[in-house]
Design a protein around this motif. Sequence first.
Motif, PDB file in Angstrom:
ATOM      1  N   GLU A  65      49.882  82.773  -4.957  1.00 20.41           N
ATOM      2  CA  GLU A  65      50.829  83.590  -5.726  1.00 20.41           C
ATOM      3  C   GLU A  65      52.042  82.801  -6.201  1.00 20.41           C
ATOM      4  O   GLU A  65      52.702  83.193  -7.159  1.00 20.41           O
ATOM      5  N   ARG A  66      52.329  81.700  -5.552  1.00 22.97           N
ATOM      6  CA  ARG A  66      53.512  80.914  -5.910  1.00 22.97           C
ATOM      7  C   ARG A  66      53.222  79.834  -6.954  1.00 22.97           C
ATOM      8  O   ARG A  66      54.153  79.244  -7.503  1.00 22.97           O
ATOM      9  N   VAL A  67      51.972  79.565  -7.214  1.00 27.03           N
ATOM     10  CA  VAL A  67      51.606  78.406  -8.014  1.00 27.03           C
ATOM     11  C   VAL A  67      52.057  78.543  -9.463  1.00 27.03           C
ATOM     12  O   VAL A  67      52.738  77.671 -10.015  1.00 27.03           O
ATOM     13  N   VAL A  68      51.671  79.631 -10.122  1.00 28.75           N
ATOM     14  CA  VAL A  68      52.016  79.801 -11.540  1.00 28.75           C
ATOM     15  C   VAL A  68      53.524  79.906 -11.741  1.00 28.75           C
ATOM     16  O   VAL A  68      54.085  79.241 -12.631  1.00 28.75           O
ATOM     17  N   PRO A  69      54.250  80.704 -10.940  1.00 33.10           N
ATOM     18  CA  PRO A  69      55.711  80.728 -11.097  1.00 33.10           C
ATOM     19  C   PRO A  69      56.353  79.361 -10.877  1.00 33.10           C
ATOM     20  O   PRO A  69      57.312  79.009 -11.570  1.00 33.10           O
ATOM     21  N   ALA A  70      55.817  78.568  -9.943  1.00 31.14           N
ATOM     22  CA  ALA A  70      56.376  77.236  -9.713  1.00 31.14           C
ATOM     23  C   ALA A  70      56.217  76.365 -10.952  1.00 31.14           C
ATOM     24  O   ALA A  70      57.139  75.649 -11.361  1.00 31.14           O
ATOM     25  N   GLY A  71      55.047  76.404 -11.558  1.00 28.15           N
ATOM     26  CA  GLY A  71      54.825  75.623 -12.769  1.00 28.15           C
ATOM     27  C   GLY A  71      55.753  76.029 -13.894  1.00 28.15           C
ATOM     28  O   GLY A  71      56.263  75.184 -14.637  1.00 28.15           O
ATOM     29  N   ARG A  72      55.995  77.342 -14.024  1.00 25.50           N
ATOM     30  CA  ARG A  72      56.895  77.827 -15.073  1.00 25.50           C
ATOM     31  C   ARG A  72      58.324  77.334 -14.847  1.00 25.50           C
ATOM     32  O   ARG A  72      59.021  76.944 -15.788  1.00 25.50           O
ATOM     33  N   LEU A  73      58.762  77.339 -13.596  1.00 22.36           N
ATOM     34  CA  LEU A  73      60.119  76.886 -13.287  1.00 22.36           C
ATOM     35  C   LEU A  73      60.297  75.400 -13.601  1.00 22.36           C
ATOM     36  O   LEU A  73      61.328  74.990 -14.136  1.00 22.36           O
ATOM     37  N   LEU A  74      59.281  74.597 -13.289  1.00 21.15           N
ATOM     38  CA  LEU A  74      59.370  73.169 -13.615  1.00 21.15           C
ATOM     39  C   LEU A  74      59.349  72.956 -15.126  1.00 21.15           C
ATOM     40  O   LEU A  74      60.076  72.113 -15.661  1.00 21.15           O
ATOM     41  N   ALA A  75      58.523  73.712 -15.820  1.00 18.33           N
ATOM     42  CA  ALA A  75      58.470  73.604 -17.283  1.00 18.33           C
ATOM     43  C   ALA A  75      59.797  74.018 -17.909  1.00 18.33           C
ATOM     44  O   ALA A  75      60.262  73.399 -18.877  1.00 18.33           O
ATOM     45  N   ASP A  76      60.428  75.061 -17.361  1.00 24.74           N
ATOM     46  CA  ASP A  76      61.735  75.494 -17.871  1.00 24.74           C
ATOM     47  C   ASP A  76      62.788  74.407 -17.688  1.00 24.74           C
ATOM     48  O   ASP A  76      63.779  74.367 -18.419  1.00 24.74           O
ATOM     49  N   GLY A  77      62.590  73.527 -16.694  1.00 28.60           N
ATOM     50  CA  GLY A  77      63.511  72.414 -16.475  1.00 28.60           C
ATOM     51  C   GLY A  77      63.206  71.202 -17.332  1.00 28.60           C
ATOM     52  O   GLY A  77      63.801  70.147 -17.133  1.00 28.60           O
ATOM     53  N   GLY A  78      62.289  71.326 -18.275  1.00 28.31           N
ATOM     54  CA  GLY A  78      61.983  70.231 -19.196  1.00 28.31           C
ATOM     55  C   GLY A  78      60.913  69.282 -18.711  1.00 28.31           C
ATOM     56  O   GLY A  78      60.768  68.183 -19.258  1.00 28.31           O
ATOM     57  N   LEU A  79      60.132  69.683 -17.689  1.00 29.29           N
ATOM     58  CA  LEU A  79      59.097  68.816 -17.154  1.00 29.29           C
ATOM     59  C   LEU A  79      57.726  69.189 -17.697  1.00 29.29           C
ATOM     60  O   LEU A  79      57.444  70.357 -17.959  1.00 29.29           O
ATOM     61  N   GLN A  80      56.876  68.185 -17.848  1.00 26.81           N
ATOM     62  CA  GLN A  80      55.497  68.404 -18.258  1.00 26.81           C
ATOM     63  C   GLN A  80      54.683  68.671 -16.997  1.00 26.81           C
ATOM     64  O   GLN A  80      54.628  67.834 -16.091  1.00 26.81           O
ATOM     65  N   VAL A  81      54.033  69.824 -16.916  1.00 30.32           N
ATOM     66  CA  VAL A  81      53.472  70.313 -15.659  1.00 30.32           C
ATOM     67  C   VAL A  81      51.959  70.120 -15.601  1.00 30.32           C
ATOM     68  O   VAL A  81      51.245  70.333 -16.586  1.00 30.32           O
ATOM     69  N   GLU A  82      51.504  69.715 -14.415  1.00 27.71           N
ATOM     70  CA  GLU A  82      50.074  69.623 -14.130  1.00 27.71           C
ATOM     71  C   GLU A  82      49.854  70.190 -12.728  1.00 27.71           C
ATOM     72  O   GLU A  82      50.594  69.860 -11.796  1.00 27.71           O
ATOM     73  N   THR A  83      48.849  71.036 -12.570  1.00 23.26           N
ATOM     74  CA  THR A  83      48.565  71.651 -11.279  1.00 23.26           C
ATOM     75  C   THR A  83      47.148  71.307 -10.849  1.00 23.26           C
ATOM     76  O   THR A  83      46.202  71.402 -11.642  1.00 23.26           O
ATOM     77  N   VAL A  84      47.018  70.909  -9.584  1.00 23.30           N
ATOM     78  CA  VAL A  84      45.721  70.500  -9.039  1.00 23.30           C
ATOM     79  C   VAL A  84      45.507  71.215  -7.707  1.00 23.30           C
ATOM     80  O   VAL A  84      46.435  71.321  -6.891  1.00 23.30           O
ATOM     81  N   LEU A  85      44.292  71.704  -7.470  1.00 20.03           N
ATOM     82  CA  LEU A  85      43.919  72.222  -6.162  1.00 20.03           C
ATOM     83  C   LEU A  85      43.139  71.135  -5.434  1.00 20.03           C
ATOM     84  O   LEU A  85      42.114  70.660  -5.921  1.00 20.03           O
ATOM     85  N   LEU A  86      43.661  70.715  -4.277  1.00 18.36           N
ATOM     86  CA  LEU A  86      43.002  69.679  -3.493  1.00 18.36           C
ATOM     87  C   LEU A  86      42.207  70.329  -2.364  1.00 18.36           C
ATOM     88  O   LEU A  86      42.772  71.028  -1.513  1.00 18.36           O
ATOM     89  N   GLN A  87      40.904  70.089  -2.365  1.00 16.24           N
ATOM     90  CA  GLN A  87      40.028  70.574  -1.302  1.00 16.24           C
ATOM     91  C   GLN A  87      39.216  69.394  -0.791  1.00 16.24           C
ATOM     92  O   GLN A  87      38.362  68.859  -1.503  1.00 16.24           O
ATOM     93  N   ALA A  88      39.509  68.957   0.418  1.00 13.24           N
ATOM     94  CA  ALA A  88      38.826  67.799   0.990  1.00 13.24           C
ATOM     95  C   ALA A  88      38.045  68.226   2.218  1.00 13.24           C
ATOM     96  O   ALA A  88      38.364  69.223   2.878  1.00 13.24           O
ATOM     97  N   ALA A  89      37.013  67.478   2.509  1.00 14.51           N
ATOM     98  CA  ALA A  89      36.239  67.698   3.721  1.00 14.51           C
ATOM     99  C   ALA A  89      35.966  66.345   4.365  1.00 14.51           C
ATOM    100  O   ALA A  89      35.642  65.371   3.673  1.00 14.51           O
ATOM    101  N   ARG A  90      36.088  66.302   5.680  1.00 16.88           N
ATOM    102  CA  ARG A  90      35.910  65.052   6.412  1.00 16.88           C
ATOM    103  C   ARG A  90      34.634  65.117   7.252  1.00 16.88           C
ATOM    104  O   ARG A  90      34.359  66.121   7.905  1.00 16.88           O
ATOM    105  N   LEU A  91      33.898  64.018   7.244  1.00 17.91           N
ATOM    106  CA  LEU A  91      32.632  63.954   7.965  1.00 17.91           C
ATOM    107  C   LEU A  91      32.902  63.802   9.465  1.00 17.91           C
ATOM    108  O   LEU A  91      33.661  62.930   9.883  1.00 17.91           O
ATOM    109  N   ARG A  92      32.299  64.656  10.259  1.00 19.24           N
ATOM    110  CA  ARG A  92      32.471  64.609  11.701  1.00 19.24           C
ATOM    111  C   ARG A  92      31.085  64.622  12.369  1.00 19.24           C
ATOM    112  O   ARG A  92      30.172  65.339  11.948  1.00 19.24           O
TER     113      ARG A  92
END
Length: 413
Positions: free
Chosen positions: A364-391
């Motif tokens: 729920e916080r992701v899209v509003p966060a991107g908008r706030l950074l964009a409003d500050g003049g930043l070029q925004v990129e959002t990535v979801l990181l999903q990693a899995a480790r071999l055990r």
Amino acid sequence: MITVIGVGPSELPEAARARLAEAALVVGSARQLAVAERAAPEPLGERRTFELGGDLSPALGVIAASSGPVVVLASGDPGFFGIVRVLAEEFGRRSLEVIPAVSAVAAAFAKAGLPWDDALVVSAHGRDPGPAINACLAHPKVAVLTAPGFGPAELAAVLRGHPRRLLVAERLGEPDERVVEGGPAEIAAGRWADPNVVVVFDEAAAVGRKGRAWPARRLPTRWALPEEAFEHRQAAADERPWAGMVTKAEVRALALARLGPGPGDLVWDVGAGSGSVAVECARLGAAVIAVDAEEAARELVAANAAHHRVAVTVVAGTAPGVLEGLPDPDAVFVGGSGRDLEGVLKVVASRARRAVVVALAGMERVVPAGRLLADGGLQVETVLLQAARLRGVGELHRLVPTNPVFLVSGMRR
């Protein structure tokens, strides 16, 4: 041919005297021309001289118009933060002969009785002093070439409260040469003559290990260290907001790539938790301020910084209010923001010179966060990181997933 002669504490060598005898034009500051006048086989007054000012353009024009050999006088080693760069760009390096003296930096370290093959040398002359300040905060041994308006007193004032000693070497080689060593408060209260060099060092790390090459400091052989490299609390044993909050190695790897920390940079780690991102940025040469409202979290940051032998300034307080008094950062990592994420992102988006990276678990916080950074003049990129480790499980293996994390990055255009 243009001969560039370094003027230092010692008398001019025979080769320099010979070039002065042949010169149709001698260029230098009033102080350097006076030195040359005493050293020249015959008075320079019978030949054409030109006094250097702050703007080199007139001197370059006079040099270009000269029909005979030219001598340019400079302080110390003119190839080290000196006029050789300008002359080589203007007239080509093959038209130059350089006769150096001992550089002011080498002389200053000699006065301090310190080796300097592992030192960092930075300049605040004619440029933003911020990177020089940041270098002094991050590195245990730094020489700073100062400038009118940002001299030893101004540098020392910024370093108050940090474990640093300063040695001011002013007017080296002159009859009124002076060398003073003291703490930041003592140096900040003094009055200093130009030109000068300031050696800033951590007494505990001033000698250090034997160097193999200059500069001795290199990038660490590995970053995005495993979580085990950092002391941190386990969520099951502690329910406070920062508990278990060590940023996973895969997340840190991408965050560091976006932040781009290096020597001369200042990085904020807001909601630092264990300080893993702060420490990694410091290992890459940046000055780092880690902010956290929890005392136990701040203790973890300090312990991890000490373990990895890096300098991290730890600040107590709740963001965004605590950020107001901090110097502007080059990059900011927001790993925790308490309840006021909006307020924090508005501040960091407006003040970060290069990049902001925000780690978020809640969608729920992701899209509003991107908008706030964009409003500050930043070029925004959002990535979801999903990693899995071999055990390993007996003779078999399975993938163990890490918690997914969103990284919202804002880059200054």
